[in-house]
Design a protein around this motif. Structure first.
Motif, PDB file in Angstrom:
ATOM      1  N   ARG A  91      40.510 -10.048  86.466  1.00  0.00           N
ATOM      2  CA  ARG A  91      41.940  -9.741  86.495  1.00  0.00           C
ATOM      3  C   ARG A  91      42.599 -10.217  85.206  1.00  0.00           C
ATOM      4  NH1 ARG A  91      40.967 -11.822  91.527  1.00  0.00           N
ATOM      5  NH2 ARG A  91      41.165 -10.357  93.289  1.00  0.00           N
ATOM      6  N   ASP A  92      43.366  -9.322  84.624  1.00  0.00           N
ATOM      7  CA  ASP A  92      44.178  -9.707  83.468  1.00  0.00           C
ATOM      8  C   ASP A  92      45.512 -10.273  83.943  1.00  0.00           C
ATOM      9  OD1 ASP A  92      44.586  -9.385  80.384  1.00  0.00           O
ATOM     10  OD2 ASP A  92      46.432  -8.591  81.310  1.00  0.00           O
ATOM     11  N   HIS A  93      46.092  -9.653  84.982  1.00  0.00           N
ATOM     12  CA  HIS A  93      47.358 -10.119  85.547  1.00  0.00           C
ATOM     13  C   HIS A  93      47.531  -9.519  86.939  1.00  0.00           C
ATOM     14  CE1 HIS A  93      48.236  -6.456  83.155  1.00  0.00           C
ATOM     15  NE2 HIS A  93      48.990  -6.119  84.196  1.00  0.00           N
ATOM     16  N   ALA A  94      48.532  -9.998  87.659  1.00  0.00           N
ATOM     17  CA  ALA A  94      48.773  -9.544  89.024  1.00  0.00           C
ATOM     18  C   ALA A  94      49.113  -8.053  89.058  1.00  0.00           C
ATOM     19  CB  ALA A  94      49.898 -10.359  89.651  1.00  0.00           C
ATOM     20  N   THR A  95      48.792  -7.415  90.166  1.00  0.00           N
ATOM     21  CA  THR A  95      49.049  -5.986  90.326  1.00  0.00           C
ATOM     22  C   THR A  95      50.545  -5.724  90.492  1.00  0.00           C
ATOM     23  OG1 THR A  95      46.928  -5.775  91.467  1.00  0.00           O
ATOM     24  CG2 THR A  95      48.485  -3.934  91.666  1.00  0.00           C
ATOM     25  N   PRO A  96      51.161  -4.956  89.598  1.00  0.00           N
ATOM     26  CA  PRO A  96      52.603  -4.698  89.700  1.00  0.00           C
ATOM     27  C   PRO A  96      52.919  -3.526  90.626  1.00  0.00           C
ATOM     28  CG  PRO A  96      51.751  -3.646  87.746  1.00  0.00           C
ATOM     29  CD  PRO A  96      50.586  -4.352  88.386  1.00  0.00           C
ATOM     30  N   GLN A  97      54.165  -3.399  90.979  1.00  0.00           N
ATOM     31  CA  GLN A  97      54.615  -2.233  91.734  1.00  0.00           C
ATOM     32  C   GLN A  97      54.362  -0.973  90.906  1.00  0.00           C
ATOM     33  OE1 GLN A  97      55.949  -2.683  94.767  1.00  0.00           O
ATOM     34  NE2 GLN A  97      56.396  -0.543  95.239  1.00  0.00           N
ATOM     35  N   GLY A  98      53.852   0.074  91.544  1.00  0.00           N
ATOM     36  CA  GLY A  98      53.583   1.311  90.832  1.00  0.00           C
ATOM     37  C   GLY A  98      52.212   1.392  90.198  1.00  0.00           C
ATOM     38  N   ALA A  99      51.353   0.388  90.454  1.00  0.00           N
ATOM     39  CA  ALA A  99      50.008   0.383  89.873  1.00  0.00           C
ATOM     40  C   ALA A  99      49.158   1.506  90.459  1.00  0.00           C
ATOM     41  CB  ALA A  99      49.329  -0.960  90.114  1.00  0.00           C
ATOM     42  N   CYS A 100      48.193   1.984  89.661  1.00  0.00           N
ATOM     43  CA  CYS A 100      47.268   3.025  90.098  1.00  0.00           C
ATOM     44  C   CYS A 100      45.844   2.613  89.726  1.00  0.00           C
ATOM     45  CB  CYS A 100      47.601   4.360  89.451  1.00  0.00           C
ATOM     46  SG  CYS A 100      49.124   5.124  90.082  1.00  0.00           S
ATOM     47  N   ALA A 101      44.871   3.211  90.419  1.00  0.00           N
ATOM     48  CA  ALA A 101      43.474   2.834  90.203  1.00  0.00           C
ATOM     49  C   ALA A 101      42.587   4.054  90.060  1.00  0.00           C
ATOM     50  CB  ALA A 101      42.986   1.972  91.366  1.00  0.00           C
ATOM     51  N   GLU A 119      51.037   6.469  84.351  1.00  0.00           N
ATOM     52  CA  GLU A 119      51.022   6.931  82.963  1.00  0.00           C
ATOM     53  C   GLU A 119      49.899   6.252  82.175  1.00  0.00           C
ATOM     54  OE1 GLU A 119      54.716   7.843  84.882  1.00  0.00           O
ATOM     55  OE2 GLU A 119      53.734   5.893  84.608  1.00  0.00           O
ATOM     56  N   ALA A 120      49.738   4.956  82.392  1.00  0.00           N
ATOM     57  CA  ALA A 120      48.668   4.227  81.702  1.00  0.00           C
ATOM     58  C   ALA A 120      47.301   4.739  82.130  1.00  0.00           C
ATOM     59  CB  ALA A 120      48.798   2.736  81.972  1.00  0.00           C
ATOM     60  N   MET A 121      47.141   4.983  83.416  1.00  0.00           N
ATOM     61  CA  MET A 121      45.870   5.499  83.922  1.00  0.00           C
ATOM     62  C   MET A 121      45.577   6.882  83.336  1.00  0.00           C
ATOM     63  SD  MET A 121      44.626   6.124  87.874  1.00  0.00           S
ATOM     64  CE  MET A 121      45.857   7.426  88.172  1.00  0.00           C
ATOM     65  N   ASP A 122      46.577   7.751  83.355  1.00  0.00           N
ATOM     66  CA  ASP A 122      46.388   9.110  82.839  1.00  0.00           C
ATOM     67  C   ASP A 122      45.967   9.095  81.378  1.00  0.00           C
ATOM     68  OD1 ASP A 122      47.138  10.065  85.309  1.00  0.00           O
ATOM     69  OD2 ASP A 122      49.166  10.646  84.700  1.00  0.00           O
ATOM     70  N   ALA A 123      46.527   8.177  80.608  1.00  0.00           N
ATOM     71  CA  ALA A 123      46.252   8.127  79.170  1.00  0.00           C
ATOM     72  C   ALA A 123      44.813   7.717  78.860  1.00  0.00           C
ATOM     73  CB  ALA A 123      47.226   7.166  78.487  1.00  0.00           C
ATOM     74  N   THR A 124      44.128   7.101  79.832  1.00  0.00           N
ATOM     75  CA  THR A 124      42.762   6.630  79.591  1.00  0.00           C
ATOM     76  C   THR A 124      41.707   7.588  80.124  1.00  0.00           C
ATOM     77  OG1 THR A 124      42.649   5.408  81.692  1.00  0.00           O
ATOM     78  CG2 THR A 124      43.591   4.254  79.795  1.00  0.00           C
ATOM     79  N   ARG A 125      42.109   8.737  80.632  1.00  0.00           N
ATOM     80  CA  ARG A 125      41.177   9.619  81.330  1.00  0.00           C
ATOM     81  C   ARG A 125      40.013  10.059  80.433  1.00  0.00           C
ATOM     82  NH1 ARG A 125      44.787  13.193  83.729  1.00  0.00           N
ATOM     83  NH2 ARG A 125      45.054  11.653  85.386  1.00  0.00           N
ATOM     84  N   GLY A 126      40.306  10.406  79.197  1.00  0.00           N
ATOM     85  CA  GLY A 126      39.248  10.855  78.292  1.00  0.00           C
ATOM     86  C   GLY A 126      38.263   9.748  77.971  1.00  0.00           C
ATOM     87  N   ASP A 127      38.766   8.557  77.662  1.00  0.00           N
ATOM     88  CA  ASP A 127      37.887   7.423  77.362  1.00  0.00           C
ATOM     89  C   ASP A 127      37.038   7.067  78.578  1.00  0.00           C
ATOM     90  OD1 ASP A 127      38.773   7.203  74.774  1.00  0.00           O
ATOM     91  OD2 ASP A 127      40.257   5.658  75.221  1.00  0.00           O
ATOM     92  N   ALA A 128      37.642   7.122  79.759  1.00  0.00           N
ATOM     93  CA  ALA A 128      36.903   6.798  80.980  1.00  0.00           C
ATOM     94  C   ALA A 128      35.754   7.774  81.200  1.00  0.00           C
ATOM     95  CB  ALA A 128      37.850   6.800  82.178  1.00  0.00           C
ATOM     96  N   ARG A 129      35.990   9.047  80.928  1.00  0.00           N
ATOM     97  CA  ARG A 129      34.943  10.051  81.086  1.00  0.00           C
ATOM     98  C   ARG A 129      33.776   9.756  80.147  1.00  0.00           C
ATOM     99  NH1 ARG A 129      37.636  14.034  79.551  1.00  0.00           N
ATOM    100  NH2 ARG A 129      38.516  14.554  81.606  1.00  0.00           N
ATOM    101  N   THR A 130      34.077   9.400  78.912  1.00  0.00           N
ATOM    102  CA  THR A 130      33.026   9.084  77.941  1.00  0.00           C
ATOM    103  C   THR A 130      32.199   7.887  78.398  1.00  0.00           C
ATOM    104  OG1 THR A 130      34.365   9.940  76.107  1.00  0.00           O
ATOM    105  CG2 THR A 130      32.583   8.412  75.552  1.00  0.00           C
ATOM    106  N   ILE A 131      32.875   6.857  78.890  1.00  0.00           N
ATOM    107  CA  ILE A 131      32.179   5.645  79.334  1.00  0.00           C
ATOM    108  C   ILE A 131      31.263   5.944  80.512  1.00  0.00           C
ATOM    109  CG2 ILE A 131      32.497   3.383  80.413  1.00  0.00           C
ATOM    110  CD1 ILE A 131      35.129   3.163  78.794  1.00  0.00           C
ATOM    111  N   ARG A 132      31.767   6.651  81.535  1.00  0.00           N
ATOM    112  CA  ARG A 132      30.931   6.860  82.724  1.00  0.00           C
ATOM    113  C   ARG A 132      29.769   7.798  82.438  1.00  0.00           C
ATOM    114  NH1 ARG A 132      35.797   9.198  84.648  1.00  0.00           N
ATOM    115  NH2 ARG A 132      35.759  11.483  84.650  1.00  0.00           N
ATOM    116  N   GLU A 133      29.960   8.777  81.567  1.00  0.00           N
ATOM    117  CA  GLU A 133      28.851   9.668  81.242  1.00  0.00           C
ATOM    118  C   GLU A 133      27.744   8.915  80.511  1.00  0.00           C
ATOM    119  OE1 GLU A 133      30.613  12.874  79.089  1.00  0.00           O
ATOM    120  OE2 GLU A 133      31.372  13.879  80.907  1.00  0.00           O
ATOM    121  N   ARG A 134      28.145   7.992  79.623  1.00  0.00           N
ATOM    122  CA  ARG A 134      27.145   7.196  78.897  1.00  0.00           C
ATOM    123  C   ARG A 134      26.410   6.262  79.840  1.00  0.00           C
ATOM    124  NH1 ARG A 134      28.267   3.154  73.712  1.00  0.00           N
ATOM    125  NH2 ARG A 134      26.126   2.373  73.564  1.00  0.00           N
ATOM    126  N   VAL A 135      27.148   5.605  80.725  1.00  0.00           N
ATOM    127  CA  VAL A 135      26.523   4.679  81.670  1.00  0.00           C
ATOM    128  C   VAL A 135      25.578   5.421  82.607  1.00  0.00           C
ATOM    129  CG1 VAL A 135      26.983   3.170  83.642  1.00  0.00           C
ATOM    130  CG2 VAL A 135      28.350   2.950  81.566  1.00  0.00           C
TER     131      VAL A 135
END
Length: 207
Positions: free
Chosen positions: A97-107, A164-180
């Protein structure tokens, strides 16, 4: 540490009803059970998919509550207008954990399956290669990895401060999971992006 996940396909129009029941009825009841260390609820309001997670201090504590939680599960299914649920039990392998889960968080949840003998390799890969990349992402809140050693299944969850933060990482996440997946010889079974509707898990740091 161990967790039990309950996956439910709900009527999208009943999601708020389900959140209220989990918060006001199920969470207080589960919290009183020996060995419980919290609960969370993830929802997709468009599809109606919901995932409830309860955390336990040991596998023995989790197993001892299997019958006790059945009426609570039925109550949740009723509130969500669901005809049934899919239940899984997992070992918690990594939590950061980096910090507590705020209102509006997504996973974002990534489900993979592969050779059961590669479970420890999957854990090491997550700790050394995946987690450092996740921590660098804007809006990163927390990450965890759960495993089912017998079935050869893992699920990685990364929580972001906002959709918004989650959406912005979608491309990087795809690259990571495909490599793993390639490195482990695993199959990506599913990727879920969900709203953190209820966050009261108290699993300690296990990075």
């Amino acid at each position: 540490m161990f967790v039990r996940t309950t996956e439910v396909q709900a009527d999208p129009a009943r999601v708020d009803d389900g959140i209220a029941v989990v918060s006001n009825e199920i969470f207080p009841a589960v919290s009183e059970m020996d060995g419980c260390v919290g609960m969370s609820l993830l929802v997709n309001r468009e599809s109606g998919r919901a995932i409830a997670t309860t955390a336990w201090q040991s596998e023995e504590a989790m197993m001892a509550t299997a019958d006790k939680v059945m009426p609570l599960r039925s109550r949740a299914e009723e509130s969500l207008d669901s005809s049934g649920s899919e239940v899984h039990q997992w070992e918690v392998a990594v939590v950061h954990r980096d910090h507590a889960t705020p209102q509006g968080a997504c996973a974002r949840l990534t489900w993979l399956s592969g050779d059961p003998t590669t479970a420890d390799q999957a854990i090491d890969t997550y700790r050394m290669a995946v987690l450092p990349r996740l921590r660098e992402m804007d809006g990163f809140c927390s990450a965890s990895l759960m495993i089912d050693r017998d079935a050869g299944r893992v699920v990685g969850t990364v929580v972001f401060d906002s959709r918004e933060a989650m959406d912005a990482t979608r491309g990087d996440a795809r690259t990571i999971r495909e490599r793993v997946a390639t490195e482990l010889g695993a199959t990506v079974d599913r990727v879920d992006e969900m709203e953190m509707a209820f966050a009261h898990l108290h699993v300690p740091e296990m990075a």
